[in-house]
Structure formats: structure tokens, C-alpha cells
Scaffold this active site. Structure first.
Site, short mmCIF file in Angstrom:
data_model
loop_
_atom_site.label_atom_id
_atom_site.label_comp_id
_atom_site.label_asym_id
_atom_site.label_seq_id
_atom_site.Cartn_x
_atom_site.Cartn_y
_atom_site.Cartn_z
NE ARG A 159 -0.73 -0.64 4.89
CZ ARG A 159 -1.30 -0.43 6.05
NH1 ARG A 159 -2.42 0.26 6.11
NH2 ARG A 159 -0.79 -0.92 7.16
NE ARG B 11 10.25 -1.83 3.52
CZ ARG B 11 9.33 -1.34 4.33
NH1 ARG B 11 8.98 -2.02 5.40
NH2 ARG B 11 8.74 -0.19 4.07
CG ASP C 56 8.01 -7.62 6.72
OD1 ASP C 56 8.18 -8.59 7.47
OD2 ASP C 56 6.94 -6.97 6.70
P1 AMP Z 1 3.17 -4.46 8.16
O1 AMP Z 1 3.64 -5.57 9.05
O2 AMP Z 1 1.99 -3.70 8.66
O3 AMP Z 1 4.28 -3.53 7.83
O4 AMP Z 1 2.64 -5.12 6.79
C1 AMP Z 1 3.03 -6.38 6.30
C2 AMP Z 1 2.80 -6.45 4.82
O5 AMP Z 1 1.41 -6.36 4.51
C3 AMP Z 1 3.48 -5.37 4.01
O6 AMP Z 1 3.99 -5.95 2.84
C4 AMP Z 1 2.37 -4.39 3.73
O7 AMP Z 1 2.59 -3.64 2.56
C5 AMP Z 1 1.17 -5.30 3.59
N1 AMP Z 1 -0.09 -4.64 3.94
C6 AMP Z 1 -0.51 -4.25 5.16
N2 AMP Z 1 -1.72 -3.67 5.08
C7 AMP Z 1 -2.08 -3.67 3.79
C8 AMP Z 1 -3.23 -3.21 3.05
N3 AMP Z 1 -4.26 -2.63 3.65
N4 AMP Z 1 -3.23 -3.39 1.72
C9 AMP Z 1 -2.20 -3.98 1.10
N5 AMP Z 1 -1.11 -4.43 1.72
C10 AMP Z 1 -1.05 -4.29 3.04
MG MG Z 2 5.72 -3.23 7.04
#
Ligand code: AMP
Ligand code: MG
Length: 489
Positions: free
Chosen positions: A92, A179, A253
Site C-alpha cells: 500500500r 529492509r 520486513d
Molecule cells: P506491516 O507488518 O503492517 O508492515 O505489513 C506487512 C505487509 O502487509 C506489508 O507488505 C504491507 O505492505 C502489507 N499490507 C498491510 N496492510 C495492507 C493493506 N491494507 N493493503 C495492502 N497491503 C497491506
Molecule cells: Mg511493514
């Protein structure tokens, strides 16, 4: 500088085209400005008034592009809660290019190739949280990505519970968005050695340019990049621990190759001190609990060492990694000594025993962690400590600790005046807690963004008085203390 004078550079398209996606942001409906950061504007030389224009909203919303901007999303992989996920990526987030070495990225700009089951959006509450906290970390001197501005919209966004929320976008800025997970993905590609080498060169250019000089071989240069990250991460963890910051999702990540705090989700600044505190509702095992953070960072660095096997001497990396926890402890003790005003050089062992017993005392007293240090810095003398004991549930542990503290001060000949100065410069009056953010979010949901902007100001200047916000310098109200937050926060 005006918006139309900003010229962005895009340097990611030299990578194999399978390692990113070129795409355009998908704008939100009825976007409007909520806030912008003057301090972030200064980093890219942008005039403040420019952020109050319609054009700024259009740029953050992706309706307009800055000159030179070629938007793209990056692929990465990662270990989530200890398990390898072969493909993640900017699901996103969309990168717009860099200006003055700050890489601009909008979060919540719609679907990308890496969105998986997600909708590519970010809700207002999580965007306010990220926007304010990245600036708050900077205000405390903790390395972090930054935020230039925040826009809201009428765009409906659905999360797992409740009614539709609205979409928002934070314009984030960082010297690097690479990352550990980026290396994990590149290490699994067909031309892994070429891709890893190119990525390591890119990281060195962005974050460790001085390594270009003085290294004899490429292998040595990449090893040094790893060593630099080990050092930076040891320091970062020391700052997180000393200020009671919990990230909540320390997946690989979400670990920056530049040693910055990155990707703010269900984070928290500790309210009442509890070393086993878990701020992420989904982290039932406490993998990312307060106490575990430095160990998890070390685990993540070991994952990185594994991905670098083909371009570095793995044994050397692992040997250096053994310095991580000792380095971390040393840095942590340095900050903790400052927080209690002690000149570390007057102690033989960095006051290790006193600091360990302080942590037990804080836990047993059930006291607001950061308020303790603020109240300690304000004491006129150590004879009347009622301003501290008044905010404890149990007074005795603190009374006993202060006795120990006095003995140390006398035996080490610590200078009381210098102690006060040291504490004043280390212990902020304000630390942004989740309940404060929730108040700002509740107001913002009603269309009132004043508190969001006031909190931004407090976050950026946490040592200032902010007289009208005296209540935020007090302990977190009991009913709001140490609550767990969901990942969509
Ligand atoms: P995070 O741990 O929140 O940093 O996210 C883990 C993964 O999920 C990352 O690759 C984000 O880009 C993806 N992600 C989290 N929320 C969304 C969303 N609403 N739409 C698309 N990808 C998401
Ligand atoms: Mg993330």
C-alpha cells in the site's frame, strides 16, 4: 522552494524489472489536508505555505506528480512472527522518488502488485498514529523515518470489524526504504548474486557512503555494511528500551537497513512499567514484547547474515554479531545513566546494579515509566520525593531505591547541578502515549484536526512546557494504561 521547483530523482529502475512495479497511485475521494510538518519541509527545502495549497493535497493524493517523479512499489520478503513469507512488498506504499536524499513515499495510495489480500489503503486512525509518532521519535532523537504531511478523505475503507472508516495517506520520507526483507527476497531470485551485490551497493550509497573508501574488496565492503547495521541497530534498540518504546511488529520486513525505526503499526510507549509488556494484540506469545526487542533484533540480523552468505564471509558476520548484545547493553546503560543524571565515568561498572534495581523498583511500584524520569528531573532534593511516590501504586520500592541512589551519588561524588542538567536534557516532559493519540483520532473522526496538530507540535518539541497540555505530562489514566492494539492500528 515551491512545489513546482522540487525535482525528484528515481534511482530504482537499474534493478531487474521483476524487483519493483512501476504504477500510478490511485487517489482517494475528496482528499483534504489534515496536517503537515514544517520540520520535515526543512529537510527538502520546501516552503511551508506550499503545503497549504490544493496542489500539495493533489500531490500527496497522487492526482499530480512532482517533476521527475516515476512512481513505483518495491518487492521484499520477510520473516513474520518467525516464519518466512517468500513475497511481501509495498502493498500500500508507493515511492515517488527522492529529493535532497529523502525518498518520498505515500502510504495508503491503492493496490499494488504486492497487495496480496489487502486493499492498498490506510485508515485515518493508523495514519494519524504513524504521522505523529515518526515525528515524535525524531523529537526524542531516535532514528526514524519522517513524515511530511497527512491527508484525509471521504473514501470508505473497511477493516475486519465495525463500520466503514475513511482512507488517509501519509507522505513518508526516509533516507532509505530498504529492509532486511528486501535482501531476503533478492537472495531467492534467479540471479541472486548479481541482485544482492547491486542491492548492497545501493544500500551503501544511501546509508553508508563512507564505506566506498578504504575497503579493499567488495566482500569486505559488504561485510562492513553488515557491521555498521549491527552497530546502528544496537544503538536503536538501546534508545527504544531506554524510552520504553515498543514497535509491536519487528518482522524482518519491518527492519530498516539504515537502522531506523520504520513502519509504525501497533506500537506503544510504555505506560506503567512492565518488562513483559506486549503492545500488539495479535502477538499472543509475546515474541515482540518489550524485553524481547533487542533479542529479536539480533535474530533479525542473523537472518540478514544468512542472506549475505553468497557475497560475504558468513563466519565473519556471525562473529561480529556476537558483539551486538554487549554493544546494546553498553549503549542502554549510557542512556539510563543520563536519565538518572549520573556521570557514567565516575562509576566502575556504568551503575549496572543501580539500574537493574531501578527496573525492579519501577515494576514493583507500578509507576508510569516516563513520568518517573520526568518527576525525578524536577526534584529539588532527594529528601522530599512525594511527587514521585504520589504517582506510585506502591511507594516502598521507590523509597528503597532512592536510598540506594543517594548512596551512589555520594560515593561517586556526583555533582548535583550537573545531574539536574543532564536529566533535563534527557527526560522529556511529554512522551506521546496511545491514549493521547486516541483522543486526537476521536476528534479527527468528527472532522476536528486541532488536536492532531497540537500533538504534532508536542511530539516535535517534547522538552518544551506546552502549558495548556499539562495533563499530558501526568501518568496515563489507569483505564488506558498498557492496552494492546491491533495490527491495523
Ligand atoms: P506491516 O507488518 O503492517 O508492515 O505489513 C506487512 C505487509 O502487509 C506489508 O507488505 C504491507 O505492505 C502489507 N499490507 C498491510 N496492510 C495492507 C493493506 N491494507 N493493503 C495492502 N497491503 C497491506
Ligand atoms: Mg511493514
Amino acid at each position: 522552494m515551491k512545489l513546482n521547483e522540487l525535482k525528484l530523482d528515481v534511482d530504482y529502475f537499474n534493478f531487474d524489472e521483476k524487483l519493483y512495479q512501476e504504477l500510478n497511485p490511485q487517489p482517494l475521494n475528496n482528499a483534504h489536508l489534515i496536517s503537515y510538518s514544517k520540520s520535515a519541509c526543512d529537510l527538502i527545502g520546501l516552503d511551508y505555505e506550499e503545503c497549504e495549497t490544493k496542489e500539495f493535497v493533489e500531490i500527496v493524493n497522487g492526482e499530480k506528480l512532482l517533476e521527475g517523479s516515476l512512481p513505483y512499489s518495491m518487492v521484499y520478503a520477510g520473516h513474520q512472527f518467525g516464519y518466512f513469507v517468500p513475497q511481501l512488498g509495498d502493498g500500500r506504499a508507493i515511492n515517488l522518488g527522492s529529493v535532497n536524499k529523502w525518498h518520498l513515499q505515500t502510504k495508503g495510495s491503492g493496490l499494488t502488485r504486492y497487495s496480496r489480500q489487502g486493499d492498498g489503503r490506510a485508515v485515518l486512525r493508523s495514519s494519524i498514529r504513524e504521522y505523529i509518532m515518526s515525528e515524535a521519535m525524531h523529537g526524542l532523537g531516535i532514528p526514524t523515518t519522517r513524515a511530511l504531511g497527512l491527508i484525509g478523505s471521504s473514501h470508505p475503507v473497511y477493516r475486519s470489524y465495525g463500520e466503514a472508516e475513511t482512507g488517509a495517506i501519509v507522505m513518508r520520507m526516509s533516507p532509505s526504504w530498504i529492509r532486511i526483507g528486501t535482501f531476503e527476497f533478492f537472495a531467492k531470485t534467479k540471479n541472486s548474486e548479481k541482485n544482492l551485490t547491486q542491492l548492497a551497493d545501493y544500500v551503501i550509497k544511501q546509508s553508508y557512503p563512507y564505506l566506498e573508501e578504504g575497503t579493499k574488496t567488495k566482500e569486505e565492503k559488504y561485510e562492513k555494511m553488515f557491521f555498521e547495521l549491527v552497530d546502528n541497530t544496537a544503538k536503536l534498540m538501546a534508545q527504544w528500551q531506554a524510552y520504553g518504546f515498543m514497535h509491536g511488529v519487528m518482522n524482518t520486513d519491518n527492519m530498516s537497513m539504515a537502522g531506523l525505526t520504520i513502519d509504525y503499526g501497533p506500537y506503544a510507549f510504555m505506560d506503567t512499567f512492565d518488562k513483559h509488556n506486549i503492545c500488539n494484540h495479535t502477538d499472543s506469545q509475546g515474541r515482540y514484547s518489550y524485553n524481547n526487542q533487542p533479542h529479536i533484533a539480533g535474530w533479525n540480523l542473523e537472518v540478514l547474515a544468512n542472506t549475505l552468505k553468497d557475497i560475504c564471509d558468513f563466519e565473519k558476520l556471525i562473529k561480529y554479531l556476537q558483539t551486538f548484545i554487549p554493544q546494546h547493553i553498553k549503549e542502554y546503560l549510557t542512556i539510563m545513566n543520563k536519565r538518572i543524571g549520573l556521570d557514567e565515568s565516575l562509576s566502575g561498572n556504568a551503575n549496572l546494579d543501580l539500574i537493574i534495581s531501578l527496573l525492579s523498583a519501577l515494576e514493583n511500584a507500578k509507576i508510569d515509566y516516563n513520568c518517573f524520569f520526568y518527576e525525578l528531573s524536577k526534584l529539588e532534593d532527594l529528601e522530599d520525593i512525594s511527587s514521585i511516590t504520589d504517582i506510585c501504586v506502591f511507594k516502598e520500592p521507590i523509597i528503597q531505591w532512592i536510598k540506594e541512589y543517594k548512596k551512589v551519588i555520594i560515593s561517586q561524588g556526583q555533582d548535583l547541578k550537573k545531574m539536574k542538567e543532564l536529566m533535563k536534557s534527557t527526560n522529556p516532559k511529554f512522551v506521546i502515549k496511545n491514549y493521547m493519540l486516541q483522543e486526537a483520532i476521536d476528534n479527527a473522526n468528527e472532522g476536528d484536526f486541532k488536536l492532531t496538530n497540537d500533538l504534532l507540535n508536542i511530539a516535535q518539541n517534547p522538552f518544551d512546557e506546552h502549558k495548556e497540555f499539562e495533563r499530558y505530562a501526568k501518568p496515563t489514566p489507569n483505564e488506558h494504561s498498557n492496552l494492546r492494539l491491533s495490527c491495523s492500528s
